[in-house]
Design an enzyme around this catalytic site. Structure first.
Site, PDB file in Angstrom:
ATOM      1  N   CYS A 104       0.817  -1.221   0.000  1.00 39.24           N
ATOM      2  CA  CYS A 104       0.000   0.000   0.000  1.00 39.24           C
ATOM      3  C   CYS A 104       0.847   1.266   0.000  1.00 39.24           C
ATOM      4  CB  CYS A 104      -0.952  -0.007   1.191  1.00 39.24           C
ATOM      5  SG  CYS A 104      -2.280  -1.221   1.023  1.00 39.24           S
ATOM      6  N   ASP A 138     -13.956   2.529   2.315  1.00 41.72           N
ATOM      7  CA  ASP A 138     -13.161   1.365   1.935  1.00 41.72           C
ATOM      8  C   ASP A 138     -13.701   0.609   0.731  1.00 41.72           C
ATOM      9  OD1 ASP A 138     -11.167   1.399   4.173  1.00 41.72           O
ATOM     10  OD2 ASP A 138     -13.004   1.305   5.334  1.00 41.72           O
TER      11      ASP A 138
END
Length: 354
Positions: free
Chosen positions: A23, A57
């Site tokens: 990430c 999300d």
């Protein structure tokens, strides 16, 4: 030399083929926010319960009064060199977004980009097997996907889940007085930076893989608990970035207690020695104006708090009376480092760390 004894070309390290990993290779939050300003207004789609408006999300689309679809996609470049572990980490990270909405995954599609003439086919196959193993653990199939020949290795999933519309947990629903509970320890980005510099030992690697391959399965159960108002997962924008999303969504101040934060072993020492990711600095540049760091925090605090997490933990905002149930839910699934890390309070939309 005979053909049988000729030296075979060395297989390159996966992390050597990419400019970033996990990430930590996300587009910087400030740039992403600018790009998404042009997104289609969600008001045009009344059954779209969650879209891009609060950087949540996953997307959630209501099918009927009893069922909604949770849809998300997540992929990245290698954070480790072992192909099977890379596949496992990427798949765990992708499924986390379904859990973070309070949903249950039902299906995944593989997203694959590989330098097909650089990596042996067995290496690529191991990445796919790693992802499939995690999906099997989650009880879902990898039912298809898409692949391209790519200069840098990329792997991830498009994941589909289901949730009752009344149990969708957004990152914008925290309330003043809520307690913040974090499910996993922090520091994955630091350990990945140490790995890339050949400074991470076997124990450090083992703890990094263990935390990044642990499914955030408690999400659906947490969403059903009375008093749980908001839920998200901590990933590429670091603890501060995702906590700030909670604060901005609710127009509240999030207070984080530095001494209560759980860390992976060794990360503070690595940062003190200058080992951390470039994404940490980009994160701070994007949102540091909305952060207040108290005097007296360790010199490593800023880099650690902005450290990009790959497959990080769930962050829960709940009423104080629900804290014991939230912690019990985490610990019943083996999240032994789950901890209370702060609270939400009336005030400007920012994060205060003391």
């Amino acid at each position: 030399m005979t053909e049988a004894t000729q030296a075979q070309p060395a297989v390159p390290r996966l992390t050597s083929l990419s400019h970033g990993g996990g990430c930590g290779c996300k587009i910087a939050p400030g740039v992403l926010s600018e790009l998404l300003k042009r997104a289609t207004p969600p008001a045009l789609f009344p059954d779209l319960l969650v879209g891009t408006e609060t950087s949540d999300d996953a997307a959630v689309y209501r099918l009927n009064d009893e069922q909604a679809i949770v849809a998300t996609t997540d992929f990245f470049m290698p954070i480790v060199d072992d192909p099977f572990d890379f596949g496992r980490i990427a798949a765990t990270n992708a499924l986390s977004d379904v859990y973070a909405m309070g949903g249950k995954p039902i299906l995944a599609l593989a997203l694959v980009g590989m330098p097909i003439n650089v990596l042996p086919h067995e290496t690529i196959a191991a990445v796919l097997r790693g992802g499939e193993s995690v999906c099997a653990d989650a009880g879902i199939p990898v039912a298809g996907g898409h692949s391209i020949d790519s200069v840098e290795p990329i792997y991830g999933l498009a994941a589909i889940g289901v949730v009752h519309p009344s149990r969708v947990k957004r990152n914008a629903a925290a309330r003043a007085g809520d307690v913040l509970v974090l499910g996993k320890p922090l520091g994955v980005g630091v350990l990945s930076a140490a790995l890339k510099k050949n400074q991470l030992d076997a124990d450090g690697y083992a703890q990094m893989v263990a935390t990044t391959t642990k499914l955030n399965r408690p999400g659906a159960e947490l969403a059903a608990l009375p008093g749980v108002h908001a839920l998200t997962d901590v990933t590429g924008f670091g603890l501060l970035g995702h906590t700030l999303e909670l604060a901005r969504g609710a127009q509240l101040t999030a207070r984080v207690h530095y001494a209560s934060l759980p860390w992976l072993a060794g990360v503070e020492t690595f940062v003190a020695d200058g080992v951390f990711t470039g994404a940490s600095g980009r994160n701070w540049a994007a949102y540091g104006t909305d952060i207040r760091l108290a005097d007296g925090l360790p010199p490593v605090a800023q880099a650690l708090l902005t450290d990009p997490q790959t497959s990080g933990g769930l962050l829960v905002a709940c009423v104080p009376e629900a804290v014991d149930d939230v912690l019990a839910c985490f610990r019943a699934d083996g999240f032994d480092r789950a901890a209370v890390i702060g609270e939400m309070a009336d005030g400007p939309a920012r994060v205060d760390v003391a």
